[in-house]
Design a protein around this motif. Structure first.
Motif, PDB file in Angstrom:
ATOM      1  N   LYS A 181     -18.663  34.998  -5.252  1.00  0.00           N
ATOM      2  CA  LYS A 181     -18.919  34.735  -3.833  1.00  0.00           C
ATOM      3  C   LYS A 181     -20.208  33.944  -3.653  1.00  0.00           C
ATOM      4  O   LYS A 181     -21.234  34.243  -4.254  1.00  0.00           O
ATOM      5  CB  LYS A 181     -19.024  36.055  -3.061  1.00  0.00           C
ATOM      6  N   GLY A 182     -20.130  32.919  -2.819  1.00  0.00           N
ATOM      7  CA  GLY A 182     -21.290  32.084  -2.547  1.00  0.00           C
ATOM      8  C   GLY A 182     -21.476  30.963  -3.559  1.00  0.00           C
ATOM      9  O   GLY A 182     -22.304  30.074  -3.345  1.00  0.00           O
ATOM     10  N   ARG A 183     -20.719  30.985  -4.657  1.00  0.00           N
ATOM     11  CA  ARG A 183     -20.839  29.943  -5.677  1.00  0.00           C
ATOM     12  C   ARG A 183     -19.548  29.129  -5.843  1.00  0.00           C
ATOM     13  O   ARG A 183     -19.609  27.956  -6.193  1.00  0.00           O
ATOM     14  CB  ARG A 183     -21.213  30.556  -7.024  1.00  0.00           C
ATOM     15  N   PHE A 184     -18.404  29.766  -5.639  1.00  0.00           N
ATOM     16  CA  PHE A 184     -17.111  29.097  -5.804  1.00  0.00           C
ATOM     17  C   PHE A 184     -16.466  28.900  -4.434  1.00  0.00           C
ATOM     18  O   PHE A 184     -16.587  29.761  -3.547  1.00  0.00           O
ATOM     19  CB  PHE A 184     -16.171  29.938  -6.654  1.00  0.00           C
ATOM     20  N   THR A 185     -15.750  27.788  -4.284  1.00  0.00           N
ATOM     21  CA  THR A 185     -15.033  27.503  -3.047  1.00  0.00           C
ATOM     22  C   THR A 185     -13.646  26.982  -3.379  1.00  0.00           C
ATOM     23  O   THR A 185     -13.522  25.995  -4.123  1.00  0.00           O
ATOM     24  CB  THR A 185     -15.776  26.463  -2.198  1.00  0.00           C
ATOM     25  N   ILE A 186     -12.630  27.631  -2.816  1.00  0.00           N
ATOM     26  CA  ILE A 186     -11.256  27.153  -2.985  1.00  0.00           C
ATOM     27  C   ILE A 186     -10.866  26.404  -1.718  1.00  0.00           C
ATOM     28  O   ILE A 186     -11.037  26.899  -0.600  1.00  0.00           O
ATOM     29  CB  ILE A 186     -10.281  28.312  -3.290  1.00  0.00           C
ATOM     30  N   SER A 187     -10.364  25.196  -1.888  1.00  0.00           N
ATOM     31  CA  SER A 187     -10.038  24.340  -0.747  1.00  0.00           C
ATOM     32  C   SER A 187      -8.669  23.715  -0.938  1.00  0.00           C
ATOM     33  O   SER A 187      -8.248  23.444  -2.066  1.00  0.00           O
ATOM     34  CB  SER A 187     -11.069  23.219  -0.612  1.00  0.00           C
ATOM     35  N   GLN A 188      -8.017  23.468   0.177  1.00  0.00           N
ATOM     36  CA  GLN A 188      -6.772  22.717   0.129  1.00  0.00           C
ATOM     37  C   GLN A 188      -7.111  21.237   0.082  1.00  0.00           C
ATOM     38  O   GLN A 188      -7.991  20.763   0.792  1.00  0.00           O
ATOM     39  CB  GLN A 188      -5.934  23.014   1.371  1.00  0.00           C
ATOM     40  N   GLU A 189      -6.390  20.506  -0.763  1.00  0.00           N
ATOM     41  CA  GLU A 189      -6.689  19.094  -0.959  1.00  0.00           C
ATOM     42  C   GLU A 189      -5.590  18.235  -0.333  1.00  0.00           C
ATOM     43  O   GLU A 189      -4.765  17.673  -1.035  1.00  0.00           O
ATOM     44  CB  GLU A 189      -6.809  18.806  -2.455  1.00  0.00           C
ATOM     45  N   GLY A 190      -5.555  18.163   0.974  1.00  0.00           N
ATOM     46  CA  GLY A 190      -4.583  17.311   1.637  1.00  0.00           C
ATOM     47  C   GLY A 190      -3.189  17.892   1.557  1.00  0.00           C
ATOM     48  O   GLY A 190      -2.764  18.628   2.437  1.00  0.00           O
ATOM     49  N   ALA A 191      -2.485  17.607   0.507  1.00  0.00           N
ATOM     50  CA  ALA A 191      -1.121  18.096   0.346  1.00  0.00           C
ATOM     51  C   ALA A 191      -1.101  19.615   0.309  1.00  0.00           C
ATOM     52  O   ALA A 191      -2.011  20.253  -0.208  1.00  0.00           O
ATOM     53  CB  ALA A 191      -0.507  17.533  -0.934  1.00  0.00           C
ATOM     54  N   GLN A 192      -0.030  20.172   0.854  1.00  0.00           N
ATOM     55  CA  GLN A 192       0.060  21.627   0.932  1.00  0.00           C
ATOM     56  C   GLN A 192       0.133  22.265  -0.437  1.00  0.00           C
ATOM     57  O   GLN A 192      -0.192  23.443  -0.595  1.00  0.00           O
ATOM     58  CB  GLN A 192       1.282  22.017   1.758  1.00  0.00           C
ATOM     59  N   ASN A 193       0.522  21.519  -1.442  1.00  0.00           N
ATOM     60  CA  ASN A 193       0.703  22.113  -2.753  1.00  0.00           C
ATOM     61  C   ASN A 193      -0.452  21.844  -3.708  1.00  0.00           C
ATOM     62  O   ASN A 193      -0.299  21.956  -4.916  1.00  0.00           O
ATOM     63  CB  ASN A 193       2.004  21.582  -3.367  1.00  0.00           C
ATOM     64  N   THR A 194      -1.608  21.451  -3.176  1.00  0.00           N
ATOM     65  CA  THR A 194      -2.748  21.110  -4.025  1.00  0.00           C
ATOM     66  C   THR A 194      -4.011  21.802  -3.531  1.00  0.00           C
ATOM     67  O   THR A 194      -4.326  21.741  -2.335  1.00  0.00           O
ATOM     68  CB  THR A 194      -2.980  19.590  -4.042  1.00  0.00           C
ATOM     69  N   VAL A 195      -4.713  22.467  -4.451  1.00  0.00           N
ATOM     70  CA  VAL A 195      -5.995  23.084  -4.123  1.00  0.00           C
ATOM     71  C   VAL A 195      -7.008  22.715  -5.187  1.00  0.00           C
ATOM     72  O   VAL A 195      -6.658  22.336  -6.308  1.00  0.00           O
ATOM     73  CB  VAL A 195      -5.906  24.622  -4.027  1.00  0.00           C
ATOM     74  N   SER A 196      -8.269  22.845  -4.826  1.00  0.00           N
ATOM     75  CA  SER A 196      -9.350  22.650  -5.782  1.00  0.00           C
ATOM     76  C   SER A 196     -10.211  23.905  -5.805  1.00  0.00           C
ATOM     77  O   SER A 196     -10.186  24.713  -4.875  1.00  0.00           O
ATOM     78  CB  SER A 196     -10.195  21.438  -5.401  1.00  0.00           C
ATOM     79  N   LEU A 197     -10.961  24.052  -6.868  1.00  0.00           N
ATOM     80  CA  LEU A 197     -11.935  25.118  -7.000  1.00  0.00           C
ATOM     81  C   LEU A 197     -13.266  24.472  -7.355  1.00  0.00           C
ATOM     82  O   LEU A 197     -13.439  23.973  -8.479  1.00  0.00           O
ATOM     83  CB  LEU A 197     -11.527  26.131  -8.073  1.00  0.00           C
ATOM     84  N   GLN A 198     -14.165  24.435  -6.395  1.00  0.00           N
ATOM     85  CA  GLN A 198     -15.507  23.914  -6.616  1.00  0.00           C
ATOM     86  C   GLN A 198     -16.377  25.055  -7.126  1.00  0.00           C
ATOM     87  O   GLN A 198     -16.494  26.087  -6.458  1.00  0.00           O
ATOM     88  CB  GLN A 198     -16.085  23.343  -5.321  1.00  0.00           C
ATOM     89  N   MET A 199     -16.956  24.871  -8.282  1.00  0.00           N
ATOM     90  CA  MET A 199     -17.760  25.925  -8.906  1.00  0.00           C
ATOM     91  C   MET A 199     -19.191  25.426  -9.044  1.00  0.00           C
ATOM     92  O   MET A 199     -19.442  24.444  -9.767  1.00  0.00           O
ATOM     93  CB  MET A 199     -17.184  26.283 -10.281  1.00  0.00           C
ATOM     94  N   ASP A 200     -20.108  26.066  -8.352  1.00  0.00           N
ATOM     95  CA  ASP A 200     -21.516  25.692  -8.365  1.00  0.00           C
ATOM     96  C   ASP A 200     -22.354  26.783  -9.007  1.00  0.00           C
ATOM     97  O   ASP A 200     -21.934  27.937  -9.081  1.00  0.00           O
ATOM     98  CB  ASP A 200     -22.002  25.423  -6.938  1.00  0.00           C
ATOM     99  N   ASN A 201     -23.547  26.404  -9.436  1.00  0.00           N
ATOM    100  CA  ASN A 201     -24.469  27.347 -10.076  1.00  0.00           C
ATOM    101  C   ASN A 201     -23.761  28.153 -11.163  1.00  0.00           C
ATOM    102  O   ASN A 201     -23.868  29.377 -11.236  1.00  0.00           O
ATOM    103  CB  ASN A 201     -25.092  28.282  -9.038  1.00  0.00           C
ATOM    104  N   LEU A 202     -23.074  27.451 -12.020  1.00  0.00           N
ATOM    105  CA  LEU A 202     -22.333  28.116 -13.090  1.00  0.00           C
ATOM    106  C   LEU A 202     -23.272  28.790 -14.075  1.00  0.00           C
ATOM    107  O   LEU A 202     -24.372  28.270 -14.367  1.00  0.00           O
ATOM    108  CB  LEU A 202     -21.436  27.112 -13.805  1.00  0.00           C
ATOM    109  N   GLN A 203     -22.846  29.932 -14.577  1.00  0.00           N
ATOM    110  CA  GLN A 203     -23.633  30.721 -15.522  1.00  0.00           C
ATOM    111  C   GLN A 203     -22.809  30.992 -16.772  1.00  0.00           C
ATOM    112  O   GLN A 203     -21.569  30.900 -16.739  1.00  0.00           O
ATOM    113  CB  GLN A 203     -24.064  32.026 -14.856  1.00  0.00           C
ATOM    114  N   PRO A 204     -23.448  31.335 -17.862  1.00  0.00           N
ATOM    115  CA  PRO A 204     -22.697  31.588 -19.101  1.00  0.00           C
ATOM    116  C   PRO A 204     -21.574  32.612 -18.926  1.00  0.00           C
ATOM    117  O   PRO A 204     -20.533  32.492 -19.575  1.00  0.00           O
ATOM    118  CB  PRO A 204     -23.787  32.083 -20.063  1.00  0.00           C
TER     119      PRO A 204
END
Length: 120
Positions: free
Chosen positions: A62-85
């Motif tokens: 929470k607060g580091r990853f974001t799941i978003s829809q990418e235009g098409a209904q069948n496509t999502v992305s996962l933005q991962m920030d401040n990644l740790q080991p």
């Protein structure tokens, strides 16, 4: 049958960012990202109901990853920030034909996974 294909992943230093993408072969109501590290149980890190935009995140991201829809209904992305080991794992995308089930419930269709490695 729904085919699920992930892309992205790779290696990054602690504090860095990565973006994963997932595409299903046809429209679906739920798409989610899971991860599994060696010797660990699989964990759902993020889920999204495509129609409503409802999202759910594991406490660990929470607060580091974001799941978003990418235009098409069948496509999502996962933005991962401040990644740790401890984020190092095989990340897999799942598609489900109804609203997202609970985090430990069965999700219907799976991709092959993409490796994310966080190390210095």
């Amino acid at each position: 049958q729904v085919q699920v294909v992930e892309s992205g992943g790779g290696s990054v230093q602690p504090g860095g960012s990565l973006r994963l993408s997932c595409a299903a072969s046809r429209d679906t109501l739920c798409m989610a990202w899971f991860r599994q590290a060696p010797g660990m149980e699989r964990e759902r890190v993020a889920a999204r109901n495509i129609g409503s935009g409802w999202t759910h995140y594991a406490e660990s991201v929470k607060g580091r990853f974001t799941i978003s829809q990418e235009g098409a209904q069948n496509t999502v992305s996962l933005q991962m920030d401040n990644l740790q080991p401890e984020d190092t794992a095989l990340y897999s995308c799942a598609a489900h034909p109804s609203s997202c089930p609970g985090a430990t419930a069965t999700h219907r269709f799976w991709g092959q996974g993409t490796q994310v490695t966080v190390s210095s």
